[in-house]
Design an enzyme around this catalytic site. Sequence first.
Site, mmCIF file in Angstrom:
data_model
loop_
_atom_site.group_PDB
_atom_site.id
_atom_site.type_symbol
_atom_site.label_atom_id
_atom_site.label_comp_id
_atom_site.label_asym_id
_atom_site.label_seq_id
_atom_site.Cartn_x
_atom_site.Cartn_y
_atom_site.Cartn_z
ATOM 1 N N HIS A 123 11.842 1.306 2.204
ATOM 2 C CA HIS A 123 10.776 0.356 2.510
ATOM 3 C C HIS A 123 10.492 -0.453 1.238
ATOM 4 O O HIS A 123 10.639 0.075 0.130
ATOM 5 C CB HIS A 123 9.555 1.183 2.910
ATOM 6 C CG HIS A 123 8.393 0.404 3.435
ATOM 7 N ND1 HIS A 123 7.545 -0.306 2.626
ATOM 8 C CD2 HIS A 123 7.921 0.236 4.704
ATOM 9 C CE1 HIS A 123 6.601 -0.868 3.370
ATOM 10 N NE2 HIS A 123 6.805 -0.556 4.630
ATOM 11 N N ASP A 200 8.998 9.244 -1.043
ATOM 12 C CA ASP A 200 8.144 8.445 -0.171
ATOM 13 C C ASP A 200 7.991 9.233 1.131
ATOM 14 O O ASP A 200 8.928 9.330 1.922
ATOM 15 C CB ASP A 200 8.813 7.078 0.059
ATOM 16 C CG ASP A 200 8.124 6.265 1.155
ATOM 17 O OD1 ASP A 200 7.194 6.773 1.805
ATOM 18 O OD2 ASP A 200 8.545 5.106 1.359
ATOM 19 N N GLN A 203 6.655 8.436 6.239
ATOM 20 C CA GLN A 203 7.103 8.701 7.606
ATOM 21 C C GLN A 203 7.379 10.184 7.857
ATOM 22 O O GLN A 203 7.716 10.564 8.979
ATOM 23 C CB GLN A 203 8.370 7.893 7.932
ATOM 24 C CG GLN A 203 8.215 6.391 7.842
ATOM 25 C CD GLN A 203 7.261 5.826 8.889
ATOM 26 O OE1 GLN A 203 6.936 6.459 9.897
ATOM 27 N NE2 GLN A 203 6.795 4.617 8.652
ATOM 28 N N LYS A 226 -1.121 6.911 8.887
ATOM 29 C CA LYS A 226 0.023 7.210 9.752
ATOM 30 C C LYS A 226 -0.037 8.649 10.275
ATOM 31 O O LYS A 226 0.852 9.098 10.982
ATOM 32 C CB LYS A 226 1.343 6.989 9.004
ATOM 33 C CG LYS A 226 1.598 5.526 8.630
ATOM 34 C CD LYS A 226 3.016 5.344 8.151
ATOM 35 C CE LYS A 226 3.213 4.143 7.236
ATOM 36 N NZ LYS A 226 3.114 2.854 7.915
ATOM 37 N N CYS A 364 9.655 -4.340 6.784
ATOM 38 C CA CYS A 364 9.543 -4.239 5.322
ATOM 39 C C CYS A 364 10.762 -3.549 4.722
ATOM 40 O O CYS A 364 10.636 -2.743 3.796
ATOM 41 C CB CYS A 364 8.274 -3.504 4.911
ATOM 42 S SG CYS A 364 6.775 -4.303 5.473
#
Lengths: 407, 145
Positions: A123, A200, A203, A226, A364
């Site tokens: 991303h 990261d 997700q 999220k 993104c």
Amino acid sequence: MIEPLVDVEKDFPIFRREVHGHSLVYLDSAATSQKPAVVLESMDRFYRQYNANVLRSVHTLAEEATQAYAAARDQVAAFIGANHPEEVIFTRGTTEGLNMVARGFGDLFVQPGDNIVLSPMEHHSNLIPWQQLAKRRGAVLNYVELEPDGSLSVDALNKAIGPKTRIVALSRVSNVLGSINPVAEAAELVHRYGGVMVVDGAQSVPHEPTRVSELGADFLAFSGHKMCGPTGIGVLWGRAQWLEMMEPVIYGGEMISYVDRETATWAELPHKFEGGTPNIAGAIGLASAIEYLTTIGLSRIQQHTLTLGERAYDALARVPGVSVYGPKHPHAGVVAFNVDRIHPHDLAQVFDAHGVAVRAGHHCAQPLMQWLGVGSTARASFYLYNGERDIERLVEAILEAKRFFQR
Amino acid sequence: MNLEELYRETILDHNQSPRNRRALAHPTQAAGLLNPTCGDQIHLELEVKDGIVQDVGFDGHGCSISMASASMLTEAIKGKPVEDALALARHFKAFLTGTPSPVPLGDLEALRGVSQFPSRVKCATLAHNALEKALSGSEEGDRLR
């Protein structure tokens, strides 16, 4: 037929509404998840009953707010298996956390000629901070090459990570391809060379049990919104030894120890990274979201969204003219696809007319779009409130769109 | 929601058979634009002689709204004085936010439904913004490829 994991209309008020006369099929949780009533109520309670600034005053409201804010940090620490709550820094979200690491830590840790290892599926928020760091420090970006199906192999990691690698920054789960990356293996490699592993988790943390030690992470960033929490709150976790060394990037109130006219010294962890009044309600909302998810069980959620992701992958791949991206198995609950001769925006518009919410665009991740050789894709993403019926509605919407545009 | 309101036949027709989707042999002005939220791209070329748009062509990729709008725009401005072309772009953009146009917009009128979809206005105006960029003369880097 796979049913949602929860009583959707009871837990999530938003699903009581309709969109263009249809019940809402929300397939955009990779962008942001919906919020359970308990999370909204926890924040409402804060503002109505004990709203005060934290860490500053001695009155009752301030004590209660400070305690709730500290308890939220403890809950986050337990949720990700952090050794110390002080290693948990509240941020605005994943983007801010990754930027803080690149600036505050990367600038000190990366020397000219060193390399930073990334994947082309990152991303922009796990890409541009490193591009900029490489520019500032004269470092080189090494990209791990993806397999043809969009997965990331340990072999490829082996080729990209070497003695000059100081930082490896990878998403645990791709926000487009649904690939699940071998972060622990990458961590083991980079640790061999004395570098650090930045994960990261935007997700992944909402969708799987997370233990920072099992990930081998030195830093982990993720977002509250999220994972059923509010927007504007996120977490940067870092190993204490690195956080001690890392410089703050936001200076101001409550992040200092001693200040005179010319100089200042920093507060202890985690406060040195939380200058200014923090997002107190956000932290309380996030803690409530964690409680909600934990009660359901992260392993169950993981199994649920993985199954939906793979079933959606198969169901979409069976529709003539549909291309689905990313590995077939395992495939996380985020599925990117295109329909022949229908632009994703037009597709999303027709879906919306049928109450089906998906994302369309480059997500993104422009370098990944370049790798896929497409300008953009549609993307359906799943969470605990989705069920197999939603996949059927998605497929029906695709057939509607084909009828509409290919008439 | 009525999809036919948004996607009128004229739009689908221009999207399926775009007019003037080609490179010019002798462009005098050109501009490229990106719609960063969607990744849509357009490249517009013009041949201007004696203050008249003699020829115009475009290329790019994007949704049916952006591509149809580009196709319609090229038809509307071909053979027109530069000032009229710029006025058309201006009036069209105002039209999409609900201001009636004092000049006829031709096929572009079919994009009327876009005004009800604020997120798609950017798509419909991409070519018009590229036209303004190409004709403004301020973007030296974009003049001719």
